[in-house]
Scaffold this motif. Structure first.
Motif, mmCIF file in Angstrom:
data_model
loop_
_atom_site.group_PDB
_atom_site.id
_atom_site.type_symbol
_atom_site.label_atom_id
_atom_site.label_comp_id
_atom_site.label_asym_id
_atom_site.label_seq_id
_atom_site.Cartn_x
_atom_site.Cartn_y
_atom_site.Cartn_z
ATOM 1 N N ASN A 50 28.434 -71.621 -35.357
ATOM 2 C CA ASN A 50 29.157 -72.876 -35.585
ATOM 3 C C ASN A 50 29.974 -73.330 -34.381
ATOM 4 O O ASN A 50 30.593 -74.389 -34.414
ATOM 5 N N ILE A 51 30.004 -72.520 -33.319
ATOM 6 C CA ILE A 51 30.773 -72.885 -32.130
ATOM 7 C C ILE A 51 29.962 -73.884 -31.298
ATOM 8 O O ILE A 51 28.797 -73.640 -30.974
ATOM 9 N N LYS A 52 30.557 -74.998 -30.963
ATOM 10 C CA LYS A 52 29.840 -76.086 -30.270
ATOM 11 C C LYS A 52 30.290 -76.243 -28.821
ATOM 12 O O LYS A 52 30.310 -77.336 -28.280
ATOM 13 N N LYS A 53 30.687 -75.150 -28.201
ATOM 14 C CA LYS A 53 31.130 -75.215 -26.807
ATOM 15 C C LYS A 53 30.760 -73.891 -26.140
ATOM 16 O O LYS A 53 30.374 -72.934 -26.824
ATOM 17 N N PRO A 54 30.883 -73.784 -24.816
ATOM 18 C CA PRO A 54 30.574 -72.514 -24.157
ATOM 19 C C PRO A 54 31.463 -71.384 -24.667
ATOM 20 O O PRO A 54 32.672 -71.562 -24.839
ATOM 21 N N CYS A 55 30.865 -70.244 -24.931
ATOM 22 C CA CYS A 55 31.620 -69.071 -25.381
ATOM 23 C C CYS A 55 30.905 -67.821 -24.885
ATOM 24 O O CYS A 55 29.696 -67.676 -25.058
ATOM 25 N N SER A 56 31.655 -66.944 -24.249
ATOM 26 C CA SER A 56 31.113 -65.686 -23.740
ATOM 27 C C SER A 56 31.497 -64.552 -24.678
ATOM 28 O O SER A 56 32.645 -64.454 -25.100
ATOM 29 N N VAL A 57 30.527 -63.700 -24.985
ATOM 30 C CA VAL A 57 30.735 -62.636 -25.974
ATOM 31 C C VAL A 57 30.436 -61.288 -25.328
ATOM 32 O O VAL A 57 29.333 -61.052 -24.822
ATOM 33 N N ILE A 58 31.435 -60.398 -25.326
ATOM 34 C CA ILE A 58 31.274 -59.043 -24.822
ATOM 35 C C ILE A 58 31.303 -58.098 -26.015
ATOM 36 O O ILE A 58 32.326 -57.978 -26.703
ATOM 37 N N ILE A 59 30.183 -57.446 -26.274
ATOM 38 C CA ILE A 59 30.088 -56.497 -27.380
ATOM 39 C C ILE A 59 30.107 -55.086 -26.797
ATOM 40 O O ILE A 59 29.226 -54.718 -26.012
ATOM 41 N N VAL A 60 31.110 -54.322 -27.160
ATOM 42 C CA VAL A 60 31.268 -52.984 -26.599
ATOM 43 C C VAL A 60 30.552 -51.973 -27.495
ATOM 44 O O VAL A 60 30.824 -51.895 -28.696
ATOM 45 N N THR A 61 29.627 -51.225 -26.911
ATOM 46 C CA THR A 61 28.929 -50.197 -27.678
ATOM 47 C C THR A 61 29.382 -48.821 -27.198
ATOM 48 O O THR A 61 30.523 -48.447 -27.434
ATOM 49 N N THR A 62 28.555 -48.065 -26.483
ATOM 50 C CA THR A 62 28.934 -46.701 -26.100
ATOM 51 C C THR A 62 27.912 -46.134 -25.116
ATOM 52 O O THR A 62 26.776 -46.619 -25.034
ATOM 53 N N ASP A 63 28.314 -45.095 -24.410
ATOM 54 C CA ASP A 63 27.377 -44.366 -23.552
ATOM 55 C C ASP A 63 26.381 -43.542 -24.371
ATOM 56 O O ASP A 63 25.421 -43.001 -23.837
ATOM 57 N N LYS A 64 26.607 -43.446 -25.679
ATOM 58 C CA LYS A 64 25.753 -42.609 -26.534
ATOM 59 C C LYS A 64 24.584 -43.379 -27.152
ATOM 60 O O LYS A 64 23.935 -42.882 -28.074
ATOM 61 N N VAL A 65 24.303 -44.594 -26.648
ATOM 62 C CA VAL A 65 23.182 -45.374 -27.201
ATOM 63 C C VAL A 65 21.822 -44.888 -26.707
ATOM 64 O O VAL A 65 20.794 -45.297 -27.229
ATOM 65 N N TYR A 66 21.805 -44.009 -25.708
ATOM 66 C CA TYR A 66 20.535 -43.607 -25.113
ATOM 67 C C TYR A 66 19.885 -42.445 -25.866
ATOM 68 O O TYR A 66 20.577 -41.607 -26.447
ATOM 69 N N GLU A 67 18.559 -42.419 -25.853
ATOM 70 C CA GLU A 67 17.841 -41.284 -26.425
ATOM 71 C C GLU A 67 18.098 -40.082 -25.517
ATOM 72 O O GLU A 67 17.619 -40.038 -24.380
ATOM 73 N N ASN A 68 18.862 -39.136 -26.016
ATOM 74 C CA ASN A 68 19.373 -38.054 -25.177
ATOM 75 C C ASN A 68 18.854 -36.716 -25.696
ATOM 76 O O ASN A 68 19.217 -36.267 -26.772
ATOM 77 N N ASN A 69 17.998 -36.096 -24.898
ATOM 78 C CA ASN A 69 17.455 -34.786 -25.261
ATOM 79 C C ASN A 69 18.179 -33.667 -24.524
ATOM 80 O O ASN A 69 17.624 -32.587 -24.316
ATOM 81 N N SER A 70 19.435 -33.975 -24.110
ATOM 82 C CA SER A 70 20.298 -33.013 -23.405
ATOM 83 C C SER A 70 19.708 -32.548 -22.079
ATOM 84 O O SER A 70 20.046 -31.499 -21.559
ATOM 85 N N ARG A 71 18.778 -33.367 -21.531
ATOM 86 C CA ARG A 71 18.357 -33.117 -20.156
ATOM 87 C C ARG A 71 19.466 -33.603 -19.234
ATOM 88 O O ARG A 71 20.240 -34.473 -19.601
ATOM 89 N N LYS A 72 19.543 -33.079 -18.032
ATOM 90 C CA LYS A 72 20.602 -33.490 -17.107
ATOM 91 C C LYS A 72 20.181 -34.779 -16.421
ATOM 92 O O LYS A 72 19.885 -34.809 -15.232
ATOM 93 N N LYS A 73 20.164 -35.842 -17.188
ATOM 94 C CA LYS A 73 19.713 -37.141 -16.709
ATOM 95 C C LYS A 73 20.899 -38.095 -16.672
ATOM 96 O O LYS A 73 21.784 -38.040 -17.533
ATOM 97 N N THR A 74 20.924 -38.960 -15.659
ATOM 98 C CA THR A 74 21.926 -40.024 -15.603
ATOM 99 C C THR A 74 21.265 -41.303 -16.093
ATOM 100 O O THR A 74 20.292 -41.774 -15.511
ATOM 101 N N PHE A 75 21.792 -41.862 -17.183
ATOM 102 C CA PHE A 75 21.126 -42.977 -17.846
ATOM 103 C C PHE A 75 21.448 -44.318 -17.190
ATOM 104 O O PHE A 75 22.599 -44.593 -16.825
ATOM 105 N N VAL A 76 20.406 -45.152 -17.060
ATOM 106 C CA VAL A 76 20.568 -46.540 -16.622
ATOM 107 C C VAL A 76 20.244 -47.453 -17.801
ATOM 108 O O VAL A 76 19.653 -47.022 -18.796
ATOM 109 N N GLU A 77 20.626 -48.717 -17.675
ATOM 110 C CA GLU A 77 20.600 -49.624 -18.815
ATOM 111 C C GLU A 77 19.212 -49.839 -19.429
ATOM 112 O O GLU A 77 19.102 -50.166 -20.612
ATOM 113 N N VAL A 78 18.157 -49.667 -18.633
ATOM 114 C CA VAL A 78 16.807 -49.915 -19.156
ATOM 115 C C VAL A 78 16.186 -48.677 -19.802
ATOM 116 O O VAL A 78 15.064 -48.743 -20.315
#
Length: 248
Positions: A50-78
């Protein structure tokens, strides 16, 4: 209702940080966790129709969103999303909700949505259970021994000020002409030297506090990843953000 509150606020920027954010509580309250994290986000995004003007939305999730098999991997966004416990899985689903609303309702729209994935955040104001430093403070101030679950677990520790600066920088730039490049997920993690074990954090804390800590002898049946690290190169490149504070 959410719709009424959003309409009355008429926001230029929305920061959505509300969550059930505790892993072990998510095992006890899985439905509350999913309802809060997934439907709570969907309610916010739906109300913005219903907002009829520019609006920026930041949704904060977590570093735990990645499929993590406890390998020593550094996760990137993709990297692939996933989640074993209800908290992690519901936050991965929150990312899908944001992407779905962006593509279904806000493509080429004045509503611009980005998600933010911070590391293991510490700092004033957080007194939840199962948080290492608050647990240390409670135990040491009352003269009790703190029992810690997994001394060797590695996490990307960071002070809350660092990712908050990142969220604000992202919101500012999402509101600018550069917005289309920024309608995506961003990691806001610490430098790699902050990726350290629970035992190292306790050692650092005990330079300033005194007390006793022991490792739990019970093997928990609840799954928790042993190693977690995230890469924030995208935030450095696209919004010129980088963490400032080290462990000390």
């Amino acid at each position: 209702s959410v719709n009424t509150r959003i309409f009355e606020a008429d926001p230029d920027i929305v920061f959505h940080l509300a969550a059930q954010s505790l892993v072990r509580r998510s095992y006890k309250q899985p439905l509350v966790t999913w309802q809060t994290n997934v439907m709570g986000t969907a309610n916010i995004l739906d109300s913005l129709l219903n907002i009829k003007k520019p609006c920026s939305v930041i949704i904060v999730t977590t570093d735990k969103v990645y499929e993590n098999n406890s390998r020593k991997k550094t996760f990137v966004e993709v990297d692939r999303l996933g989640g074993h416990d209800p908290y992690s899985a519901s936050k991965a689903a929150t990312e899908l909700v944001a992407e779905s609303w962006r593509k279904s309702f806000y493509k080429n729209s004045q509503i611009r949505i980005a998600t933010a994935r911070a590391g293991n955040v510490i700092g004033g104001g957080d007194w939840s259970e199962d948080r290492l430093l608050p647990d240390l403070a409670r135990a040491f101030s009352s003269g009790k021994t703190l029992t810690v679950r997994n001394m060797n677990s590695v996490r990307p520790w960071q002070h809350v000020i660092d990712p908050l600066v990142g969220y604000i920088a992202l919101a500012e730039q999402l509101s600018s002409h550069r917005a289309p490049k920024l309608e995506k997920a961003f990691n806001f993690g610490p430098s790699s030297t902050n990726n350290t074990s629970v035992s190292e954090i306790i050692k650092e804390a005990m330079k300033y506090w005194s007390g006793t800590v022991e490792e739990s002898q019970k093997n928990s049946t609840l799954h928790e990843s042993s190693h977690l690290a995230i890469c924030s190169d995208s935030a450095k490149k696209l919004i010129s953000w980088e963490p400032r504070w080290n462990i000390s």
